[in-house]
Scaffold this motif. Structure first.
Motif, PDB file in Angstrom:
ATOM      1  N   HIS A 111      27.187 -27.106 -23.009  1.00  0.00           N
ATOM      2  CA  HIS A 111      26.022 -27.769 -23.546  1.00  0.00           C
ATOM      3  C   HIS A 111      25.594 -26.686 -24.842  1.00  0.00           C
ATOM      4  N   ALA A 112      25.661 -25.270 -24.597  1.00  0.00           N
ATOM      5  CA  ALA A 112      25.394 -24.445 -25.662  1.00  0.00           C
ATOM      6  C   ALA A 112      26.408 -24.385 -26.733  1.00  0.00           C
ATOM      7  N   LEU A 113      27.780 -24.418 -26.380  1.00  0.00           N
ATOM      8  CA  LEU A 113      28.902 -24.608 -27.176  1.00  0.00           C
ATOM      9  C   LEU A 113      28.659 -25.802 -28.018  1.00  0.00           C
ATOM     10  N   LEU A 114      28.457 -26.658 -27.400  1.00  0.00           N
ATOM     11  CA  LEU A 114      28.351 -28.318 -28.294  1.00  0.00           C
ATOM     12  C   LEU A 114      26.985 -27.956 -29.487  1.00  0.00           C
ATOM     13  N   GLU A 115      26.055 -27.448 -29.068  1.00  0.00           N
ATOM     14  CA  GLU A 115      24.851 -27.232 -30.066  1.00  0.00           C
ATOM     15  C   GLU A 115      25.559 -26.348 -31.184  1.00  0.00           C
ATOM     16  N   ARG A 116      26.188 -25.458 -30.909  1.00  0.00           N
ATOM     17  CA  ARG A 116      26.782 -24.617 -31.965  1.00  0.00           C
ATOM     18  C   ARG A 116      27.756 -25.188 -32.646  1.00  0.00           C
ATOM     19  N   LEU A 117      28.707 -26.162 -32.124  1.00  0.00           N
ATOM     20  CA  LEU A 117      29.758 -26.759 -32.919  1.00  0.00           C
ATOM     21  C   LEU A 117      28.978 -27.886 -33.730  1.00  0.00           C
ATOM     22  N   GLU A 118      27.960 -28.452 -33.108  1.00  0.00           N
ATOM     23  CA  GLU A 118      27.186 -29.683 -34.084  1.00  0.00           C
ATOM     24  C   GLU A 118      26.352 -28.787 -35.221  1.00  0.00           C
ATOM     25  N   ARG A 119      26.098 -27.672 -35.149  1.00  0.00           N
ATOM     26  CA  ARG A 119      25.447 -27.015 -36.431  1.00  0.00           C
ATOM     27  C   ARG A 119      26.496 -26.873 -37.408  1.00  0.00           C
ATOM     28  N   ALA A 120      27.668 -26.205 -36.923  1.00  0.00           N
ATOM     29  CA  ALA A 120      28.790 -25.903 -37.775  1.00  0.00           C
ATOM     30  C   ALA A 120      29.317 -27.117 -38.239  1.00  0.00           C
ATOM     31  N   ARG A 121      29.462 -28.319 -37.496  1.00  0.00           N
ATOM     32  CA  ARG A 121      29.881 -29.441 -37.945  1.00  0.00           C
ATOM     33  C   ARG A 121      29.018 -30.003 -39.261  1.00  0.00           C
ATOM     34  N   ARG A 122      27.722 -29.934 -38.975  1.00  0.00           N
ATOM     35  CA  ARG A 122      26.689 -30.312 -39.973  1.00  0.00           C
ATOM     36  C   ARG A 122      26.971 -29.717 -41.287  1.00  0.00           C
ATOM     37  N   VAL A 123      27.290 -28.399 -41.046  1.00  0.00           N
ATOM     38  CA  VAL A 123      27.525 -27.403 -42.381  1.00  0.00           C
ATOM     39  C   VAL A 123      28.640 -27.921 -43.247  1.00  0.00           C
ATOM     40  N   THR A 124      29.695 -28.193 -42.497  1.00  0.00           N
ATOM     41  CA  THR A 124      30.912 -28.555 -43.119  1.00  0.00           C
ATOM     42  C   THR A 124      30.883 -30.253 -43.819  1.00  0.00           C
ATOM     43  N   ALA A 125      29.983 -30.951 -42.979  1.00  0.00           N
ATOM     44  CA  ALA A 125      29.749 -32.453 -43.542  1.00  0.00           C
ATOM     45  C   ALA A 125      28.773 -32.104 -44.648  1.00  0.00           C
ATOM     46  N   GLU A 126      28.117 -31.073 -44.772  1.00  0.00           N
ATOM     47  CA  GLU A 126      27.124 -31.203 -45.923  1.00  0.00           C
ATOM     48  C   GLU A 126      27.807 -30.880 -47.165  1.00  0.00           C
ATOM     49  N   GLU A 127      28.741 -29.823 -47.015  1.00  0.00           N
ATOM     50  CA  GLU A 127      29.738 -29.283 -47.894  1.00  0.00           C
ATOM     51  C   GLU A 127      30.546 -30.428 -48.473  1.00  0.00           C
ATOM     52  N   ILE A 128      30.872 -31.371 -47.852  1.00  0.00           N
ATOM     53  CA  ILE A 128      31.811 -32.407 -48.236  1.00  0.00           C
ATOM     54  C   ILE A 128      30.921 -33.688 -48.913  1.00  0.00           C
ATOM     55  N   PHE A 129      29.903 -34.054 -48.308  1.00  0.00           N
ATOM     56  CA  PHE A 129      28.917 -35.042 -48.775  1.00  0.00           C
ATOM     57  C   PHE A 129      27.563 -34.506 -49.284  1.00  0.00           C
ATOM     58  N   GLY A 130      27.520 -33.449 -49.682  1.00  0.00           N
ATOM     59  CA  GLY A 130      26.155 -32.873 -50.328  1.00  0.00           C
ATOM     60  C   GLY A 130      26.117 -33.281 -51.679  1.00  0.00           C
ATOM     61  N   GLY A 131      27.181 -33.652 -52.115  1.00  0.00           N
ATOM     62  CA  GLY A 131      27.179 -34.224 -53.846  1.00  0.00           C
ATOM     63  C   GLY A 131      26.686 -35.512 -53.890  1.00  0.00           C
ATOM     64  N   LEU A 132      26.411 -36.362 -52.623  1.00  0.00           N
ATOM     65  CA  LEU A 132      26.146 -37.583 -52.558  1.00  0.00           C
ATOM     66  C   LEU A 132      24.552 -37.961 -52.676  1.00  0.00           C
ATOM     67  N   THR A 133      23.728 -38.742 -53.181  1.00  0.00           N
ATOM     68  CA  THR A 133      22.594 -39.109 -52.940  1.00  0.00           C
ATOM     69  C   THR A 133      22.238 -39.684 -51.632  1.00  0.00           C
ATOM     70  N   SER A 134      20.846 -39.756 -51.208  1.00  0.00           N
ATOM     71  CA  SER A 134      20.857 -40.430 -49.909  1.00  0.00           C
ATOM     72  C   SER A 134      21.117 -41.810 -49.898  1.00  0.00           C
ATOM     73  N   ALA A 135      20.851 -42.462 -50.840  1.00  0.00           N
ATOM     74  CA  ALA A 135      21.232 -44.008 -51.027  1.00  0.00           C
ATOM     75  C   ALA A 135      22.797 -44.066 -50.942  1.00  0.00           C
ATOM     76  N   GLU A 136      23.804 -43.046 -51.836  1.00  0.00           N
ATOM     77  CA  GLU A 136      25.264 -43.018 -51.594  1.00  0.00           C
ATOM     78  C   GLU A 136      25.542 -42.898 -50.374  1.00  0.00           C
ATOM     79  N   ARG A 137      24.853 -41.877 -49.717  1.00  0.00           N
ATOM     80  CA  ARG A 137      25.347 -41.580 -48.066  1.00  0.00           C
ATOM     81  C   ARG A 137      25.106 -42.826 -47.208  1.00  0.00           C
ATOM     82  N   ALA A 138      23.840 -43.515 -47.416  1.00  0.00           N
ATOM     83  CA  ALA A 138      23.834 -44.656 -46.709  1.00  0.00           C
ATOM     84  C   ALA A 138      24.900 -45.715 -46.782  1.00  0.00           C
ATOM     85  N   GLU A 139      25.290 -45.920 -48.114  1.00  0.00           N
ATOM     86  CA  GLU A 139      26.133 -46.962 -48.526  1.00  0.00           C
ATOM     87  C   GLU A 139      27.487 -46.603 -47.964  1.00  0.00           C
TER      88      GLU A 139
END
Length: 192
Positions: A111-139
Motif C-alpha cells: 500500500h505504501a509503495l502504491l501511494e509513492r508510485l501514484e504520486r510519481a505517476r501524477r508528476v509524470t502525467a502532469e509533465e505530459i498533460f500540463g500544457g492542456l487547459t482543464s477543458a482540453e483535459r476533459a475533452e
C-alpha cells in the motif's frame, strides 16, 4: 503530415496516421516515466499493474482474476506475482472457499509503495498533460474513453471480439486472457 479535414467531418488517412503517432508517442512518454520510477525498486510496469489491480479490487483477488484484468495467461501472472511477493508488496493465501485457488492481497508495504508510485505517476502525467487547459483535459479524457469503448479496451469493461468475458467478485465485467503463446505472454510482462 498535414491535418486535413473534409467537409463531411471525416478525417483523411494522413490525419489518422498522425493521431496514431501522437498517441503512441504520448503513451511512450508515460511508460518511460513510470519505468524510471520502478527501476530502482526492481519492478516492471506489469508488476506495478498487478499492485494497482489488487488495490483497486479492495479485496484479495484470485490469480485468474488478475490474469483476466491484465489480459494475459495465468502462468504469466505467476511470474509477475512471484517478483512482487519476493519484494514483500503482496502476500498469497489459499482461498478458504476453494482450496485450489490462490488469493493475492497487498501488504502494508505494498500500500505504501502504491501511494509513492501514484504520486510519481501524477508528476509524470502532469509533465505530459500540463500544457492542456482543464477543458482540453476533459475533452481528451472523453475522446480516449470513446476510443476505449469502440475498441473494446479493458478500461471500458467491454470485451474485445472473441475474448472471453468473465466477472469478478464485484460483478465488474473483465475480459479473459487474449493470448496463449508463451512468447507473447512474456512481452506483456513489461506493460504498464
Amino acid at each position: 503530415m498535414a491535418m486535413e479535414h473534409t467537409q463531411k467531418n471525416e478525417y483523411t488517412p494522413d490525419t489518422t496516421l498522425e493521431l496514431a503517432e501522437r498517441l503512441t508517442h504520448s503513451a511512450r512518454r508515460l511508460r518511460l516515466g513510470s519505468t524510471a520510477q520502478l527501476a530502482p525498486l526492481g519492478l516492471t510496469n506489469a508488476q506495478a499493474r498487478v499492485l494497482r489491480i489488487v488495490a483497486a479490487a479492495g479485496q484479495p483477488l484470485k490469480m485468474a482474476d488478475i490474469a483476466a484484468r491484465l489480459e494475459v495467461v495465468p502462468r504469466s501472472v505467476t511470474t509477475m506475482v512471484d517478483g512482487v511477493e519476493t519484494a514483500g508488496f503482496i502476500v498469497r493465501s489459499t482461498d478458504p472457499d476453494d482450496r485450489r485457488s490462490v488469493l493475492v492481497s497487498l501488504t502494508a508495504r505494498g500500500h505504501a509503495l502504491l501511494e509513492r508510485l501514484e504520486r510519481a505517476r501524477r508528476v509524470t502525467a502532469e509533465e505530459i498533460f500540463g500544457g492542456l487547459t482543464s477543458a482540453e483535459r476533459a475533452e481528451l479524457a472523453r475522446l480516449l474513453a470513446t476510443l476505449c469503448r469502440s475498441g473494446h479496451c479493458s478500461c471500458s469493461g467491454t470485451p474485445r471480439h472473441g475474448a472471453p468475458h468473465t466477472e469478478t467478485h464485484s460483478g465488474t465485467p473483465h475480459r479473459g486472457p487474449r493470448h496463449t503463446g508463451t512468447a507473447h505472454s512474456r512481452s506483456h510482462e513489461d506493460e504498464g
